[in-house]
Design an enzyme around this catalytic site. Structure first.
Site, PDB file in Angstrom:
ATOM      1  N   CYS A 118      46.656  47.357  36.429  1.00  0.00           N
ATOM      2  CA  CYS A 118      46.109  48.200  35.807  1.00  0.00           C
ATOM      3  C   CYS A 118      46.801  49.360  35.705  1.00  0.00           C
ATOM      4  CB  CYS A 118      44.611  48.358  36.576  1.00  0.00           C
ATOM      5  SG  CYS A 118      43.343  49.124  35.537  1.00  0.00           S
ATOM      6  N   HIS A 159      42.972  42.378  36.971  1.00  0.00           N
ATOM      7  CA  HIS A 159      42.817  42.914  38.605  1.00  0.00           C
ATOM      8  C   HIS A 159      42.942  41.566  39.352  1.00  0.00           C
ATOM      9  CE1 HIS A 159      42.217  47.294  38.582  1.00  0.00           C
ATOM     10  NE2 HIS A 159      41.375  46.986  37.608  1.00  0.00           N
ATOM     11  N   GLU A 164      43.716  41.505  42.361  1.00  0.00           N
ATOM     12  CA  GLU A 164      43.228  41.831  43.928  1.00  0.00           C
ATOM     13  C   GLU A 164      41.471  41.647  43.989  1.00  0.00           C
ATOM     14  OE1 GLU A 164      43.740  44.051  41.561  1.00  0.00           O
ATOM     15  OE2 GLU A 164      42.880  45.811  41.925  1.00  0.00           O
TER      16      GLU A 164
END
Lengths: 231, 83
Positions: free
Chosen positions: A85, A202, A204
């Protein structure tokens, strides 16, 4: 091995990355950018967020902070680097990867789940998948539209440096499956070498089972894969 | 040394989509204005001292190359005036 997650003023996905890596059993620590890169760094995350308030352009200021010289040197020495990002924007602004992530076609901040198609499975970041696999991960950005001139994009595609594309559930990469107007649906690219990658979505946030979806785990496992040399 | 103001204008390259300009254009049209197109640009006014206007321009150009513009998506121009 310790993965250094570099925190800039305005980073806000640094702790997400730390928790996600810990969940996978990958040792990681958050590093304040002014403190420099720890000597034991075996991998680097440029996390999401809004470093320096997105002043000038998203990622522009962080890309020119002194620690990024160390990150470029580490990358040149083979240390795996993953930009997520805002970290992807920093990666492009710093020259680790080519192109630019700029204002979404909608001119709006978009926070939604998207599908990504794995374009190559012979990189550390995608070794857990098969080429053509479709994974579901979230995006949360206002400036994620991949932009690079058409000739250069063709070269990057020929060189196999497009790693992820936005697609639909079936892996089709039409305009309807392109959330932000990125050229050729590009969501993530490799640097000059395969151990450097950036992406706007993302992984994560798609790793811990209790927050919905674990499709992003394989991308973070790239730090292990790169360390064992199993590319 | 002479005091100059270098004005650096940073624009999106021709052909690069500008969603903010498009949104602004639509807002102007909603207000009843008649227009065919609209482009936006960032303008930086840099006060500096230099040996000559050329030297001031060169320094401001380097600022544009290294930070103010992103060469992947931007063109820029520099104008220098004594101040």
């Amino acid at each position: 091995m310790t993965v250094s997650i570099i925190r800039f003023g305005g980073s806000n996905c640094d702790r997400d990355a730390e928790r996600a890596l810990a969940h996978l059993g990958i040792d990681a620590e958050i590093v304040w950018h002014e403190d420099g890169l720890p000597a034991e760094t075996s991998g680097i995350v440029l996390p999401g967020g809004f470093s320096y308030g997105d002043y000038l352009r998203a990622g522009a200021m962080a890309a020119r902070s002194p620690i990024m010289n160390e990150v470029r040197e580490a990358a040149a020495d083979g240390t795996p680097v993953l930009g997520v990002c805002n970290g992807a924007q920093v990666g492009c602004e710093s020259g680790l990867t080519e192109g630019a992530f700029t204002t979404n076609e909608s001119a709006r901040f978009q926070c939604e789940h998207v599908y990504l198609r794995i374009e190559r499975d012979d990189t550390p970041w995608t070794a857990a998948y098969e080429e053509g696999d479709v994974i579901e991960v979230p995006i949360a950005h206002g400036e994620g539209r991949y932009e690079v001139d058409d000739d250069r994009l063709a070269e990057l595609e020929d060189e196999g440096r497009v790693l992820f594309r936005y697609c639909d559930e079936d892996g089709e990469t039409g305009p309807d499956a392109n959330p932000n107007g990125s050229k050729h649906n590009v969501a993530g690219v490799l640097g000059e070498r395969e151990h450097v990658a950036v992406l706007m979505p993302h992984p994560e946030r798609a790793t811990l089972p209790d927050v919905g979806g674990t499709d992003g785990q394989g991308i973070l496992r790239g730090f292990e894969t790169a360390a064992t040399g199993a590319e | 040394m002479t005091a100059y103001t270098a004005t650096v204008t940073v624009r999106l390259k021709h052909g690069v989509l500008d969603p903010e300009a498009e949104t602004t254009k639509q807002a102007l049209e909603r207000l009843g204005f008649d227009l065919e197109g609209l482009r936006s640009a960032d303008r930086f006014e840099v006060d500096l001292e230099a040996e000559s206007a050329d030297a001031a321009s060169e320094r401001a150009s380097e600022m544009a190359e290294r930070l103010l513009a992103n060469p992947t998506i931007h063109d820029y121009d520099v104008e220098v005036d004594e101040r």
